[in-house]
Design an enzyme around this catalytic site. Structure first.
Site, PDB file in Angstrom:
ATOM      1  N   VAL A 191       0.835  -1.204   0.000  1.00 53.59           N
ATOM      2  CA  VAL A 191       0.000   0.000   0.000  1.00 53.59           C
ATOM      3  C   VAL A 191       0.871   1.256   0.000  1.00 53.59           C
ATOM      4  CG1 VAL A 191      -1.695   1.336   1.310  1.00 53.59           C
ATOM      5  CG2 VAL A 191      -1.959  -1.138   1.092  1.00 53.59           C
ATOM      6  N   GLU A 192       1.945   1.226   0.783  1.00 53.88           N
ATOM      7  CA  GLU A 192       2.763   2.427   0.931  1.00 53.88           C
ATOM      8  C   GLU A 192       3.562   2.762  -0.322  1.00 53.88           C
ATOM      9  OE1 GLU A 192       2.819   4.628   3.198  1.00 53.88           O
ATOM     10  OE2 GLU A 192       1.783   3.703   4.884  1.00 53.88           O
ATOM     11  N   THR A 193       4.249   1.779  -0.877  1.00 55.33           N
ATOM     12  CA  THR A 193       5.215   2.106  -1.947  1.00 55.33           C
ATOM     13  C   THR A 193       5.274   1.092  -3.086  1.00 55.33           C
ATOM     14  OG1 THR A 193       7.013   0.979  -0.760  1.00 55.33           O
ATOM     15  CG2 THR A 193       6.709   3.337  -0.309  1.00 55.33           C
TER      16      THR A 193
END
Length: 335
Positions: A122-124
């Site tokens: 989700v983040e990167t």
């Protein structure tokens, strides 16, 4: 001291101070006060701190980005951004490629391995999109030019300036990250780097950009320190009776039991212990309201990012990865 000698002394001091003051007029409003605080707390050279901040640039694109976060969208629009077959497939491939390290890290910190992977997804996108803004530009812009959250970002900027070199991936003026100043695969803010980042490869340096052991251990430690329950549920769908009470989601540790929710018109769709503590989250899906019971581990995910939409996206990606890692055909997003 005679008056004449006193006057000469005062003039001499002024002659020394005035050029320094004029030469070091603030580049950013509030910069000088911050430099004084950091220098007093750490003993770092004020001139070097000032030079770092003078080199940072206010970025209008950062101010524009923070005014339109994805978390402001309804679930039906937020989910397609993050919970995609491609992101799940990439997560499965990432797990297979690094399974020994991921499982060992998860076991050490008593967290579920699929959730470590989902956070990075989700983040990167598993390290592919870590942000191209200079971290100093981001935090200076938000600390000094974004009044709604200036207090928070000033604290993060102060923490960044105070971090020892061993907790930085490189020189301060070279670090890159998100528009909010978050760094690395797990997008850690400076306060999280200070409190939770781990030197898992034991090289005397924490690198959240290029050391996979450090990256995974830092996310796992974050979850562990915030109260992750090994083997605990994260969320479970709920069914609402027609006369169910309208309940607002509480962004707090769950306290009300499933038995109490049943009295209010909500029941889990799977068999669960009646005394299990939960919160109730209602999401707006394409087909109308969707109700979920969320548990302690869901709350832990919201300590990473306060949005319940974010936590639900992490949960659905994690579940899909766990089901798909041993089944090449299982690449579709969870319902």
């Amino acid at each position: 001291m005679p008056m004449s000698r006193c006057l000469v002394a005062v003039l001499a001091v002024c002659a020394f101070v005035a050029p320094w003051t004029m030469a070091h007029a603030e580049t950013h409003p509030g910069e000088a006060a911050l430099v004084r605080e950091v220098a007093a707390d750490t003993g770092k050279d004020p001139a070097k701190l000032t030079a770092l901040l003078d080199g940072a640039q206010k970025q209008q694109s950062i101010l524009d980005a923070i005014s339109r976060p994805a978390e402001s969208k309804p679930w039906k629009d937020y989910r397609p951004i993050f919970v995609t077959p491609e992101r799940i497939q990439d997560g499965i491939a990432f797990y297979r490629a690094h399974r020994a390290l991921i499982d060992a890290t998860a076991k050490k910190y008593d967290v579920a391995p699929q959730y470590l992977i989902a956070i990075l997804g989700v983040e990167t996108r598993y390290g592919h999109i870590t942000g191209k803004y200079k971290v100093l530009d981001a935090l200076v812009t938000l600390a000094f030019y974004y009044p709604p959250r200036a207090k928070f970002f000033r604290k993060e900027l102060k923490t960044l300036l105070e971090l020892p070199d061993s907790k930085l991936a490189g020189p301060l003026d070279t670090l890159t990250g998100s528009y909010a100043g978050a760094q690395g695969w797990g997008q850690f803010m400076p306060s999280s780097i200070k409190a939770y980042a781990v030197d898992a490869d034991h090289d005397g340096h924490i690198d959240l950009h290029d050391s996979l052991p450090d990256i995974l251990a830092s996310v796992a430690n974050y979850f562990h320190q915030h109260g992750w329950k090994p083997g605990g549920e994260v969320a479970a769908q709920a069914q609402a009776q027609p006369d169910a009470s309208v309940l607002k989601y509480r962004a707090k540790p769950p306290r009300r039991t499933l038995e109490q929710y049943e009295a209010l018109g909500y029941a889990p769709l799977q068999r669960m212990k009646p005394d299990t503590a939960a919160n109730l989250l209602t999401l707006q899906s394409e087909h109308g309201p969707q109700h979920w019971f969320t548990f302690q581990n869901f709350y832990v995910i919201t300590r990473y990012n306060r949005s319940p939409l974010y936590a639900m996206a992490v949960r659905q990606i994690a579940d899909a990865i766990a089901h798909g890692v041993d089944d090449p055909a299982a690449v579709e997003a969870a319902p």
